[in-house]
Write an enzyme that holds these catalytic residues in place. Structure first.
Site, PDB file in Angstrom:
ATOM      1  N   GLU A   1       0.905  -1.119  -0.050  1.00 23.30           N
ATOM      2  CA  GLU A   1       0.202   0.017   0.009  1.00 23.30           C
ATOM      3  C   GLU A   1       0.683   1.298  -0.019  1.00 23.30           C
ATOM      4  O   GLU A   1       2.084   1.032   0.134  1.00 23.30           O
ATOM      5  CB  GLU A   1      -0.815   0.048   1.245  1.00 23.30           C
ATOM      6  CG  GLU A   1      -2.292  -0.623   1.197  1.00 23.30           C
ATOM      7  CD  GLU A   1      -3.099   0.373   0.234  1.00 23.30           C
ATOM      8  OE1 GLU A   1      -2.753   1.200  -0.274  1.00 23.30           O
ATOM      9  OE2 GLU A   1      -4.407   0.109   0.184  1.00 23.30           O
TER      10      GLU A   1
ATOM     11  N   ASP B   1     -10.153   1.173  -3.903  1.00 21.78           N
ATOM     12  CA  ASP B   1      -9.069   1.222  -3.048  1.00 21.78           C
ATOM     13  C   ASP B   1      -8.234   2.558  -3.355  1.00 21.78           C
ATOM     14  O   ASP B   1      -8.962   3.613  -3.358  1.00 21.78           O
ATOM     15  CB  ASP B   1      -8.402  -0.053  -2.933  1.00 21.78           C
ATOM     16  CG  ASP B   1      -7.539  -0.355  -1.920  1.00 21.78           C
ATOM     17  OD1 ASP B   1      -6.912   0.521  -1.359  1.00 21.78           O
ATOM     18  OD2 ASP B   1      -7.654  -1.564  -1.387  1.00 21.78           O
TER      19      ASP B   1
ATOM     20  N   ASN C   1     -10.357   5.718   2.232  1.00 20.85           N
ATOM     21  CA  ASN C   1      -9.218   5.354   1.022  1.00 20.85           C
ATOM     22  C   ASN C   1      -9.211   6.476  -0.222  1.00 20.85           C
ATOM     23  O   ASN C   1      -9.834   7.366   0.138  1.00 20.85           O
ATOM     24  CB  ASN C   1      -9.520   4.038   0.483  1.00 20.85           C
ATOM     25  CG  ASN C   1      -8.575   2.928   0.774  1.00 20.85           C
ATOM     26  OD1 ASN C   1      -7.431   3.029   1.015  1.00 20.85           O
ATOM     27  ND2 ASN C   1      -9.137   1.641   1.043  1.00 20.85           N
TER      28      ASN C   1
END
Length: 299
Positions: free
Chosen positions: A21, A206, A150
């Site tokens: 991430e 996301d 997100n």
């Protein structure tokens, strides 16, 4: 355009993350940074020298942003930390504004003036998460009522901020006052169909990145794809990926035309992982439109 191969997806020659991430390209170092959240690791890749550095912690790093002087600001379960990769030392700059037994920091980025924005994720997947702004040493709650924060990003003129709730399958746009760092007029930017039995599932939004034309690139978790959306939310392009779970794109390389994409393999079915050997890898591809450079955070 030169005759280069666009959208030719390849993995970096590195071990996969469990859940990669928060990638960003550091322009001064010519290096790519990202976190592995459950792996509790911060990664740095120098493509010029083929060097991979990594640092392990005792808490999950949900997001990262560059600071001046080579330091990194980390949003971790146990608060915000300033990390010096040269010494390996970190110093907490703010305790968590939530119960760390129930929430942690997730997606986070600096705005164009260096204020750090970080949202949270509720471990029980209840709508108790929020979005915080770190400015001049203070954390302030700026928005709330979501489950998984997100998709942070800003338009090229800095007047629009994007923010998504992954569990709700929804991306929101908000008017952003760049001088004051305040939000207003929250509205739905894009909405996606939730999973339904017997129907193809396109994934849920996301992490994201914005390019120099103002288009919003979003990773569709469990959807095997990236979407490029116009500033009004219209679909401009779909890029199919060889993994189910992309998590976040970022633009890098000297010309900001290499699109890097973090991916996940944690808790995925064994048969899926057997079919998708690149799950968890950092993917890369060349794209025709450059992205915006990363914003440096300030303490």
């Amino acid at each position: 355009m030169t005759a280069e191969r666009l959208f030719d997806i390849q993995p970096l020659p590195l071990p996969p993350s469990r859940l990669g991430e928060s990638p960003f390209w550091h322009p001064h170092e010519g290096a790519l940074w990202w976190v592995d959240i459950p792996g509790q690791r911060l990664n740095r890749w120098d493509p010029r020298h083929g060097r991979h550095d990594h640092w392990s912690f005792d808490s999950e790093p949900g997001c990262a942003a560059p600071l001046q002087g080579g330091r990194v600001l980390l949003g971790m379960r146990d608060g915000l930390w300033c990390f010096d990769p040269h010494s390996g030392q970190r110093q907490r700059v703010s305790p968590p504004p939530y119960d760390p037994a129930q929430q942690r920091f997730n997606d986070g980025k600096a705005d164009p003036l260096g204020r750090f924005w970080a949202g949270t994720l509720d471990d029980q997947r209840q709508p108790r998460a929020a979005l915080y702004r770190f400015d001049h040493g203070e954390l302030q709650r700026m928005a709330e009522g979501i489950t998984t924060s997100n998709g942070l990003g800003w338009s090229p003129d800095g007047r629009t901020m994007y923010w998504s709730d992954t569990r709700a399958h929804e991306i929101r746009a908000l008017d952003f006052d760049l001088n004051q760092g305040t939000l207003s007029r929250q509205r739905v930017f894009a909405r996606f169909a939730p999973r339904q039995e017997g129907q193809a599932y396109g994934g849920r939004p996301d992490g994201a990145a914005v390019d120099s034309e103002g288009a919003y690139w979003v990773a569709m978790y469990e959807g095997c794809r990236l979407l490029r959306l116009s500033p009004t939310g219209e679909l401009l392009q779909e890029v199919r990926l060889p993994v189910h779970c992309p998590t976040m794109p970022c633009f890098g390389g000297p010309d900001l035309r290499t699109l890097y994409v973090t991916t996940a393999r944690d808790h995925r079915p064994a048969d899926e992982l057997a079919r998708e050997p690149w799950a968890g890898c950092m993917l890369q591809m060349r794209v025709p439109v450059p992205g915006l450079p990363v914003n440096f955070a300030r303490l």
